[in-house]
Scaffold this motif. Structure first.
Motif, short mmCIF file in Angstrom:
data_model
loop_
_atom_site.label_atom_id
_atom_site.label_comp_id
_atom_site.label_asym_id
_atom_site.label_seq_id
_atom_site.Cartn_x
_atom_site.Cartn_y
_atom_site.Cartn_z
N GLN A 86 -8.75 -12.03 8.97
CA GLN A 86 -7.44 -12.62 8.65
C GLN A 86 -6.93 -12.00 7.36
N VAL A 87 -5.65 -11.63 7.38
CA VAL A 87 -5.05 -11.02 6.20
C VAL A 87 -3.82 -11.84 5.84
N ASN A 88 -3.75 -12.23 4.58
CA ASN A 88 -2.69 -13.11 4.14
C ASN A 88 -1.78 -12.35 3.17
N GLY A 89 -0.70 -11.78 3.65
CA GLY A 89 0.22 -11.05 2.77
C GLY A 89 0.47 -9.64 3.28
N ARG A 90 1.35 -8.93 2.58
CA ARG A 90 1.73 -7.58 3.00
C ARG A 90 0.72 -6.56 2.45
N VAL A 91 0.13 -5.78 3.36
CA VAL A 91 -0.85 -4.77 2.94
C VAL A 91 -0.16 -3.42 2.85
N ALA A 92 -0.33 -2.74 1.72
CA ALA A 92 0.15 -1.36 1.62
C ALA A 92 -1.04 -0.49 1.33
N VAL A 165 6.99 -1.46 -2.28
CA VAL A 165 7.22 -2.27 -1.08
C VAL A 165 6.80 -3.74 -1.27
N ASP A 166 6.61 -4.15 -2.53
CA ASP A 166 6.22 -5.53 -2.84
C ASP A 166 4.96 -5.93 -2.08
N ALA A 167 3.95 -5.07 -2.16
CA ALA A 167 2.70 -5.38 -1.44
C ALA A 167 1.99 -6.54 -2.13
N ASP A 168 1.24 -7.29 -1.32
CA ASP A 168 0.38 -8.34 -1.87
C ASP A 168 -1.04 -7.82 -1.98
N MET A 188 -2.55 5.10 -11.87
CA MET A 188 -3.52 4.15 -12.40
C MET A 188 -2.84 3.11 -13.27
N ARG A 189 -1.79 3.52 -13.99
CA ARG A 189 -1.07 2.51 -14.79
C ARG A 189 -0.45 1.48 -13.86
N PHE A 190 0.10 1.98 -12.73
CA PHE A 190 0.68 1.05 -11.76
C PHE A 190 -0.41 0.14 -11.20
N ILE A 191 -1.54 0.72 -10.82
CA ILE A 191 -2.62 -0.06 -10.19
C ILE A 191 -3.14 -1.13 -11.15
N ARG A 192 -3.32 -0.76 -12.42
CA ARG A 192 -3.85 -1.73 -13.37
C ARG A 192 -2.88 -2.91 -13.56
N THR A 193 -1.58 -2.63 -13.54
CA THR A 193 -0.61 -3.72 -13.65
C THR A 193 -0.63 -4.55 -12.37
N PHE A 194 -0.70 -3.86 -11.23
CA PHE A 194 -0.71 -4.53 -9.93
C PHE A 194 -1.88 -5.51 -9.84
N CYS A 195 -3.06 -5.04 -10.32
CA CYS A 195 -4.29 -5.85 -10.24
C CYS A 195 -4.20 -7.16 -11.01
N GLN A 196 -3.31 -7.21 -11.97
CA GLN A 196 -3.26 -8.43 -12.78
C GLN A 196 -2.82 -9.64 -11.96
N THR A 197 -2.05 -9.41 -10.91
CA THR A 197 -1.57 -10.55 -10.13
C THR A 197 -1.87 -10.46 -8.63
N LYS A 198 -2.12 -9.24 -8.14
CA LYS A 198 -2.29 -9.07 -6.69
C LYS A 198 -3.70 -8.56 -6.38
N SER A 199 -3.98 -8.44 -5.07
CA SER A 199 -5.33 -8.02 -4.67
C SER A 199 -5.38 -6.52 -4.42
N LEU A 200 -6.49 -5.95 -4.84
CA LEU A 200 -6.68 -4.50 -4.65
C LEU A 200 -8.01 -4.27 -3.94
N ILE A 201 -7.98 -3.39 -2.95
CA ILE A 201 -9.22 -2.95 -2.33
C ILE A 201 -9.33 -1.47 -2.64
N PHE A 202 -10.39 -1.11 -3.30
CA PHE A 202 -10.51 0.26 -3.81
C PHE A 202 -11.79 0.87 -3.26
N VAL A 203 -11.65 2.01 -2.61
CA VAL A 203 -12.80 2.63 -1.98
C VAL A 203 -13.09 3.96 -2.64
N SER A 204 -14.32 4.16 -3.03
CA SER A 204 -14.65 5.41 -3.69
C SER A 204 -16.14 5.66 -3.60
N HIS A 205 -16.50 6.97 -3.73
CA HIS A 205 -17.92 7.31 -3.84
C HIS A 205 -18.33 7.23 -5.30
N ASP A 206 -17.30 7.13 -6.16
CA ASP A 206 -17.53 7.25 -7.59
C ASP A 206 -17.74 5.86 -8.19
#
Ligand SMILES: Nc1ncnc2c1ncn2[C@@H]1O[C@H](COP(=O)(O)OP(=O)(O)OP(=O)(O)O)[C@@H](O)[C@H]1O
Length: 445
Positions: A86-92, A165-168, A188-206
């Motif tokens: 189940q996903v609640n919100g807009r995924v980008a 796109v006003d992703a959640d 990254m500046r955008f992502i760090r601001t985004f993370c303060q209020t919204k959900s982030l899924i981040f995939v990396s080998h690092d």
């Protein structure tokens, strides 16, 4: 689903049908369920995951462990074989697999296409188009078909769209590593601001980027959920498992470190004792120093303005290339436009994800005898240091001038990307940065 959750996954499975020969697929279609021409491959087995609103969750795992499969299901582009999702919100999503652009369409047309798929109306896209184009910053290529783009341009445009796109829920994988350092820092500046209020899924080998960005981590291992928990803890376990496996492999490719003689007076000659050996080998850490860009991503500049940032050697010659471990001087020149009672000049070196690796400023050296700078003068700050070894990739040097004290100051001019340092080879050291070691010894009693 609980209203606090952005994503809820329970007992999720994905099975692919693998056909050993291409014509088996056709035979399967013709014979229906009567006979099986495929093997089952379970790419994900019994995965449980909750992601709360405002939470940043990392997914880590080796190649083929099922990370992309899980992401694609969260993004809705792949259907689970069984289980609940189940996903609640807009995924980008910004995925390495592509932004779903039509290669024949121009960048502009693709912006409209992609943004409408995210649910924006034509009027909303009209309204945001200028901001998207400005973020992507690909100039006239916006009117060219996307098939003519470099991978960097492609990712610029894709990120510019998902950022507007006003992703959640934002899903990001290694796609970002394609962009250049300037753009990655912007993302990254955008992502760090985004993370303060919204959900982030981040995939990396690092794992270091995962630790720096994520609250929790899901570790996937051959389709199975090996561990979920605090980012640092899970990444450490993951690395232990990875290095445990690697240490069982032959070590032919390892650098020769059997015995290295100790330097006589390390306090006088602070130089890594392996410097000559390393610099003569393929492990030499060649670092390219790229342009000073005063007008690129900055703020302030009216009362004091950084007019030059260079790396020099001990004789003052500008360096376009540095070798990790070498002594260098970072010189920052500031043109002062109004009287400054307590100016401070500082710098940070950041990696592509915006993590600060190191930095310093002039404050403490002049704490008791502040050096004032009258209007019309020029300040020059010099920072002498041994350049650490930097893993392959791009780094930025941020430079700032402020007035006040260490804790209370006013920023006067801040340059997000004063210099870029591009590391061309991985050095011998491990970790985010390697510091030159003045002595290493190994003794047998
Ligand atoms: N369409 C497909 N048909 C069959 N097998 C597939 C298909 N897509 C993926 N797989 C397999 O599923 C497994 C998981 O793949 P996935 O791409 O999710 O891994 P990953 O962790 O994202 O890997 P990487 O880090 O290399 O991107 C792999 O073994 C892959 O070969």
């Amino acid at each position: 689903m609980c209203s606090d959750l952005a994503v809820r996954v329970r007992g999720l499975n994905k099975c692919y049908h693998v056909y050993d020969k291409p014509h088996h697929r056709l035979l399967q279609m013709l014979t229906g369920k009567g006979r099986r021409f495929f093997r089952e491959f379970w790419a994900l087995k019994d995965i449980d995951l909750d992601i709360r609103k405002g939470e940043t969750v990392g997914i880590i795992g080796c190649n083929g462990s099922g990370k992309s499969t899980l992401l694609q299901m969260i993004c809705g582009t792949l259907t689970p074989t069984s289980g609940e999702l189940q996903v609640n919100g807009r995924v980008a999503a910004l995925l390495e697999l592509g932004a779903g652009f039509n290669p024949e369409f121009s960048g502009r047309e693709n912006v409209y296409l992609a943004a409408s798929l995210y649910g924006l109306s034509p009027a909303q896209i009209d309204e945001r188009f200028h901001a998207i184009a400005e973020f992507a910053d690909i100039g006239e290529f916006l009117e060219q078909p996307v098939k003519t783009y470099s991978s960097g341009m492609y990712v610029r445009l894709a990120f510019a769209v998902v950022a507007h796109v006003d992703a959640d829920i934002l899903v990001v994988d290694e796609a970002l590593s394609v962009g250049d350092a300037f753009f990655t820092q912007k993302c990254m500046r955008f992502i760090r601001t985004f993370c303060q209020t919204k959900s982030l899924i981040f995939v990396s080998h690092d794992s270091s980027s995962i630790i720096s960005l994520c609250d929790r981590v899901l570790w996937l291992d051959r389709g199975e959920q090996r561990q979920t928990g605090p980012a640092k803890e899970v990444c450490e376990q993951y690395l232990n498992a990875l290095f445990g496996a690697l240490s069982e492999q032959p070590v032919d490719a390892q650098p020769q470190r059997k015995h290295i003689a100790r330097l006589g007076q390390p306090e006088l000659v602070w130089k890594d004792q392996r410097t000559d050996l390393v610099n003569a080998s393929a492990f030499r850490n060649d670092l390219q120093v790229l342009r000073f860009a005063p007008d690129e991503a900055a703020f302030g500049g009216e009362q004091a303005r950084v007019s030059s940032v260079v790396l020099t050697d001990s004789q003052g010659a500008n360096l376009a290339w540095v070798v990790g471990g070498e002594q260098v001087t970072l010189s920052v020149v500031v043109d002062v436009a109004c009287d400054l009672a307590r100016p401070i000049v500082g710098f940070f070196v950041k990696d592509r994800l915006g993590q600060t690796l190191f930095g310093d400023n002039t404050y403490f050296s002049y704490q008791h005898q502040p050096l004032s700078a009258p209007a019309g003068s020029q300040l020059t700050a010099r920072f002498e240091f041994y350049m650490p070894w930097l893993a392959k990739g791009d780094y930025v040097v941020q430079v700032a001038v402020a007035e006040g004290s260490q804790h209370e100051h006013r920023q006067l001019h801040w340059l997000h990307e004063a210099l870029v340092i591009r590391s061309h080879h991985d050095p011998v050291a491990t970790g985010i940065i390697g510091i030159p070691l003045s002595a290493i010894s190994l003794s047998v009693a």
